[in-house]
Design a protein around this motif. Structure first.
Motif, short mmCIF file in Angstrom:
data_model
loop_
_atom_site.label_atom_id
_atom_site.label_comp_id
_atom_site.label_asym_id
_atom_site.label_seq_id
_atom_site.Cartn_x
_atom_site.Cartn_y
_atom_site.Cartn_z
N ASN A 4 0.81 -1.22 0.00
CA ASN A 4 0.00 0.00 0.00
C ASN A 4 0.85 1.27 0.00
OD1 ASN A 4 0.98 -0.08 2.60
ND2 ASN A 4 -1.00 0.21 3.61
N THR A 5 2.17 1.13 -0.16
CA THR A 5 3.04 2.31 -0.27
C THR A 5 2.66 3.11 -1.51
OG1 THR A 5 4.86 1.10 0.77
CG2 THR A 5 5.43 3.11 -0.45
N ASN A 36 6.07 7.80 -3.02
CA ASN A 36 6.99 7.61 -1.91
C ASN A 36 8.08 6.57 -2.21
OD1 ASN A 36 5.59 9.47 -0.35
ND2 ASN A 36 4.23 7.92 0.51
N ILE A 37 8.17 6.17 -3.47
CA ILE A 37 9.13 5.14 -3.88
C ILE A 37 10.24 5.79 -4.71
CG2 ILE A 37 9.45 2.99 -5.15
CD1 ILE A 37 6.47 2.43 -4.68
N GLY A 88 1.64 -1.88 -4.88
CA GLY A 88 0.96 -3.10 -5.29
C GLY A 88 0.28 -2.95 -6.64
N ASP A 89 -0.32 -1.78 -6.87
CA ASP A 89 -0.96 -1.52 -8.17
C ASP A 89 0.08 -1.58 -9.30
OD1 ASP A 89 -3.44 -1.11 -6.97
OD2 ASP A 89 -3.15 1.07 -6.84
#
Length: 220
Positions: free
Chosen positions: A19-20, A24-25, A205-206
Motif C-alpha cells: 500500500n506504499t 513515496n518510492i 501493489g498496483d
C-alpha cells in the motif's frame, strides 16, 4: 569441474508494503550501451548510465554515467551509432568496477526498483558481465516501461523509445547514448505513472500488478 559463482553484494530497499504510495518510492532508471547484441558471448558493455526518479519527479541533477573498457575493439558501426570511440574507453574502468559503481549509486539513493525501456536487454548485459567475473545477481525488482505502456495503451506496438516519447509528449535526449536514453526513459516513465494514477492506480501493489511479467526480477 563445477565452479560456484558468488552472489554480487547489492542491497535494495525492496521490502515495501504493497500500500506504499508510488510517489513515496525511489526508482533508478538506467540504460546500457554495448559493442553489439551478442552480450552472452562476444559483445561487451561500453557505457552504463542512470537517473533517479523520486516523488514521481525526474531528479535530473542526480545522474550517473560511466564509460566502460570492453577489452575489445568497438566497431565503426557502433561508434557511429553511439558516438563512443575506442579512445574514450581505453582508460575507462573494466565492467566489474563499473557495475560496482553503478550499484553504489543505486544503493546511495535508497532505490527500491530499477526501471528501463526493454530492460531485459540491459539486465542481460549486467548478468553476463558479472558472470565473467564469477558473480551472480540475486533477485532485484525491476519494471519495464514496455509493460506499463502495454497496460495503458495496448494498441501501441512501436517498441522504439523515441516514438513512445513523442506519442506521450515527453522529453527526448540524444539517442543511443546511455545517459540520454536513461533520461528519455525517466521522463516517459514519470508521464506513464501520471496516467496510471489518473486511472486510480496509486500504490506499489498496483504498479506491480499492472506490470506483472515473468521476467520482472533479475534472478540469475
Amino acid at each position: 569441474m563445477f565452479f560456484t559463482r558468488k552472489a554480487f553484494p547489492v542491497q535494495f530497499n525492496e521490502h515495501l508494503p504493497l500500500n506504499t504510495l508510488i510517489e513515496n518510492i525511489v526508482f533508478t532508471v538506467f540504460d546500457t550501451e554495448t559493442t553489439g547484441f551478442q552480450v552472452a558471448s562476444t559483445d561487451r558493455l561500453i557505457e552504463v548510465a542512470a537517473v533517479t526518479v523520486k516523488g514521481c519527479q525526474v531528479q535530473s541533477s542526480d545522474t550517473f554515467r560511466l564509460y566502460v573498457n570492453p577489452e575489445r575493439q568497438i566497431s565503426q558501426e557502433i561508434t557511429e551509432l553511439t558516438t563512443i570511440t575506442n579512445e574514450q574507453v581505453a582508460g575507462a574502468p573494466f565492467a566489474l568496477e563499473a557495475i560496482e559503481q553503478f550499484f553504489d549509486f543505486v544503493q546511495r539513493n535508497e532505490t527500491s526498483c530499477l526501471v528501463g525501456h526493454y530492460v531485459a536487454f540491459d539486465v542481460l548485459v549486467l548478468k553476463n558481465e558479472l558472470k565473467r567475473s564469477k558473480f551472480h545477481l540475486k533477485k532485484l525488482q525491476h519494471i519495464d516501461t514496455l509493460d506499463l505502456i502495454g497496460f495503458l495503451a495496448p494498441s501501441f506496438d512501436m517498441r522504439d523509445l523515441e516514438k513512445y516519447a513523442q506519442a506521450f509528449g515527453t522529453r527526448i535526449y540524444p539517442r543511443h547514448q546511455a545517459l540520454g536514453d536513461a533520461l528519455t526513459t525517466a521522463y516517459l516513465f514519470v508521464e506513464l505513472l501520471g496516467h496510471l494514477k489518473d486511472r486510480g492506480y496509486s500504490t506499489w501493489g498496483d504498479l506491480l500488478q499492472v506490470t506483472n511479467s515473468p521476467a520482472r526480477h533479475l534472478s540469475f
